[in-house]
Design a protein around this motif. Structure first.
Motif, short mmCIF file in Angstrom:
data_model
loop_
_atom_site.label_atom_id
_atom_site.label_comp_id
_atom_site.label_asym_id
_atom_site.label_seq_id
_atom_site.Cartn_x
_atom_site.Cartn_y
_atom_site.Cartn_z
N ILE A 189 0.57 -1.25 0.00
CA ILE A 189 -0.19 0.15 0.19
C ILE A 189 0.48 1.19 -0.16
CG2 ILE A 189 -0.17 0.23 2.64
CD1 ILE A 189 -3.06 1.37 2.31
N ARG A 190 0.28 2.07 -0.84
CA ARG A 190 1.53 3.60 -0.95
C ARG A 190 0.46 4.74 -0.33
NH1 ARG A 190 2.89 4.10 -7.10
NH2 ARG A 190 0.49 5.02 -7.08
N LEU A 191 0.96 5.56 0.99
CA LEU A 191 0.15 6.78 1.15
C LEU A 191 0.90 7.44 1.90
CD1 LEU A 191 -1.91 5.10 4.19
CD2 LEU A 191 0.40 4.01 3.28
N ASP A 192 0.74 8.88 2.57
CA ASP A 192 0.96 9.21 3.62
C ASP A 192 0.08 9.03 4.55
OD1 ASP A 192 2.79 10.71 1.72
OD2 ASP A 192 2.34 12.24 1.32
N THR A 193 0.52 9.24 5.47
CA THR A 193 0.02 9.09 6.82
C THR A 193 0.43 9.79 8.21
OG1 THR A 193 1.71 7.07 8.21
CG2 THR A 193 -0.27 6.47 6.90
N SER A 194 -0.39 10.90 9.30
CA SER A 194 0.14 11.23 9.74
C SER A 194 0.80 10.52 11.48
CB SER A 194 -1.10 12.17 10.72
OG SER A 194 -1.89 11.48 10.65
N PHE A 195 1.24 10.38 12.44
CA PHE A 195 1.46 9.94 13.45
C PHE A 195 1.75 10.29 14.15
CE2 PHE A 195 5.93 10.14 11.60
CZ PHE A 195 6.40 9.89 12.64
N VAL A 196 1.73 9.67 15.70
CA VAL A 196 2.33 9.90 16.72
C VAL A 196 3.16 8.43 17.36
CG1 VAL A 196 1.97 10.40 19.24
CG2 VAL A 196 0.32 11.25 17.87
N GLU A 197 4.46 9.28 18.22
CA GLU A 197 4.85 7.65 18.84
C GLU A 197 5.65 8.38 19.94
OE1 GLU A 197 9.26 5.99 16.85
OE2 GLU A 197 8.85 8.43 16.38
N ASN A 198 4.89 6.90 21.05
CA ASN A 198 5.93 6.93 22.28
C ASN A 198 7.29 6.31 22.46
OD1 ASN A 198 3.60 8.40 23.32
ND2 ASN A 198 1.92 6.36 22.77
N ASN A 199 7.96 6.82 22.44
CA ASN A 199 9.12 5.80 22.86
C ASN A 199 9.85 5.14 23.47
OD1 ASN A 199 9.77 8.94 21.51
ND2 ASN A 199 10.59 6.80 20.03
N TYR A 200 10.51 4.35 23.72
CA TYR A 200 10.89 3.69 25.05
C TYR A 200 10.33 2.89 26.01
CZ TYR A 200 14.75 6.06 22.38
OH TYR A 200 15.46 6.83 21.35
N LEU A 201 9.59 2.42 25.24
CA LEU A 201 8.30 2.21 26.52
C LEU A 201 9.18 0.63 27.12
CD1 LEU A 201 4.97 2.63 24.82
CD2 LEU A 201 6.30 4.02 26.21
N SER A 202 8.45 0.41 28.04
CA SER A 202 8.64 -0.69 28.01
C SER A 202 8.21 -2.40 27.51
CB SER A 202 8.42 -1.00 29.66
OG SER A 202 7.72 -3.02 30.36
N CYS A 203 7.93 -3.20 27.42
CA CYS A 203 7.12 -4.48 25.90
C CYS A 203 6.24 -5.11 26.67
CB CYS A 203 8.33 -5.06 25.75
SG CYS A 203 9.64 -4.39 24.34
N GLU A 204 7.03 -4.81 28.23
CA GLU A 204 5.67 -5.67 28.97
C GLU A 204 4.50 -4.62 29.41
OE1 GLU A 204 3.47 -7.50 31.47
OE2 GLU A 204 5.21 -8.87 30.34
N SER A 205 4.55 -3.08 29.13
CA SER A 205 3.50 -2.55 29.49
C SER A 205 1.95 -2.66 28.56
CB SER A 205 3.70 -1.10 29.38
OG SER A 205 4.86 -0.03 28.79
N LEU A 206 2.85 -2.90 27.22
CA LEU A 206 1.97 -3.25 25.85
C LEU A 206 1.36 -4.37 25.70
CD1 LEU A 206 4.30 -1.63 23.73
CD2 LEU A 206 2.53 -0.69 24.16
N ARG A 207 1.44 -4.95 26.77
CA ARG A 207 0.79 -6.28 27.17
C ARG A 207 -0.69 -5.71 27.67
NH1 ARG A 207 1.51 -11.49 28.54
NH2 ARG A 207 3.76 -10.80 29.72
N GLY A 208 -1.38 -7.30 26.00
CA GLY A 208 -3.19 -6.31 25.82
C GLY A 208 -3.21 -5.71 24.63
N TYR A 209 -2.24 -4.85 24.39
CA TYR A 209 -2.42 -4.02 22.98
C TYR A 209 -3.23 -4.32 21.90
CZ TYR A 209 -0.81 0.11 20.15
OH TYR A 209 -1.06 1.30 19.64
N GLY A 210 -3.83 -3.67 21.92
CA GLY A 210 -4.61 -3.36 20.75
C GLY A 210 -4.95 -2.63 19.60
N GLY A 211 -3.85 -1.69 19.62
CA GLY A 211 -3.99 -0.08 18.67
C GLY A 211 -5.26 1.17 18.98
N ARG A 212 -4.49 1.72 18.64
CA ARG A 212 -5.12 2.93 19.19
C ARG A 212 -5.77 3.80 17.99
NH1 ARG A 212 -3.04 3.63 24.08
NH2 ARG A 212 -0.94 3.11 24.68
N THR A 213 -5.90 3.27 16.75
CA THR A 213 -6.78 4.00 15.24
C THR A 213 -7.97 2.94 15.41
OG1 THR A 213 -4.91 2.59 14.27
CG2 THR A 213 -4.64 4.73 14.96
#
Length: 213
Positions: A189-213
């Motif tokens: 897929i070819r496109l432009d997107t906007s984004f927000v980035e959260n850096n250097y997180l504990s991978c464990e803190s993302l347990r159960g992550y289902g996305g934010r979009t």
């Protein structure tokens, strides 16, 4: 054979206005492996992005990426300030190319040629699929993770920058593959997107992550 994907991008307008902080535009490209169960919970999907080519002149972007344990190849890109360029006319209407080569000759490189799907041809991968895989948190050494939230529903992704299903060819020379690899007839897929980035997180803190979009 495990699925992988090329992500070739040009990051533009990065910064935090509240802190008057910005990072110069840069390009990056790598072959990533999605749907990895890093935490072993049978639910949370991560992308392994252990090796990247990045704009050689952007020391800030490179050092920030190396901090994840990523193998970074300082590189030059064609085009220099976009994620793709028009291909020669012989490749057909709407065809685009991308290329990245490490500054160290022969160390790493990625090239691609993609064309829009013809009339009546549908991609086997929906926009929802691409939204899913590109929004999975990424990691390199598994100690810290990066949460990049790509938004497919803003004004940035409209008009000439709206999503376009494509198909083509990818060539990569990376240490990940212990040499060169070629993929033909791959979808994208070819496109432009906007984004927000959260850096250097504990991978464990993302347990159960289902996305934010």
């Amino acid at each position: 054979m495990y699925p992988c994907m090329l992500q070739a991008v040009h990051d533009h307008g990065i910064g935090m206005a509240a802190l008057n902080f910005s990072v110069s535009d840069f390009s990056r490209a790598g072959i990533e492996f999605p749907f990895l169960d890093l935490l072993g919970d049978g639910f949370t999907s991560f992308r392994w992005a252990s090796e990247l080519l990045m704009t050689a002149s952007n020391a800030v972007a490179i050092s920030g990426t190396v901090a994840y344990g990523t193998l970074v190849h300082p590189a030059t890109f064609e085009p220099t300030c976009d994620a793709y360029a028009p291909a020669p006319e012989r490749e057909g209407a709407g065809a685009t190319t991308f290329g990245a080569a490490s500054v160290l000759p022969g160390a790493a490189g990625i090239k691609s040629l993609f064309k829009p799907l013809g009339d009546g041809t549908e991609s086997p991968y929906s926009e929802a699929f691409w939204r899913n895989v590109t929004n999975q948190p990424s990691f390199a050494n598994g100690l810290t993770c990066d949460e990049m939230v790509r938004y497919f529903n803003t004004s940035v992704s409209t008009g000439e920058n709206a999503p376009v299903p494509v198909r083509g060819r990818v060539e990569a020379k990376l240490q990940t593959f212990k040499g060169g690899k070629v993929w033909k007839g791959v979808y994208g897929i070819r496109l432009d997107t906007s984004f927000v980035e959260n850096n250097y997180l504990s991978c464990e803190s993302l347990r159960g992550y289902g996305g934010r979009t």
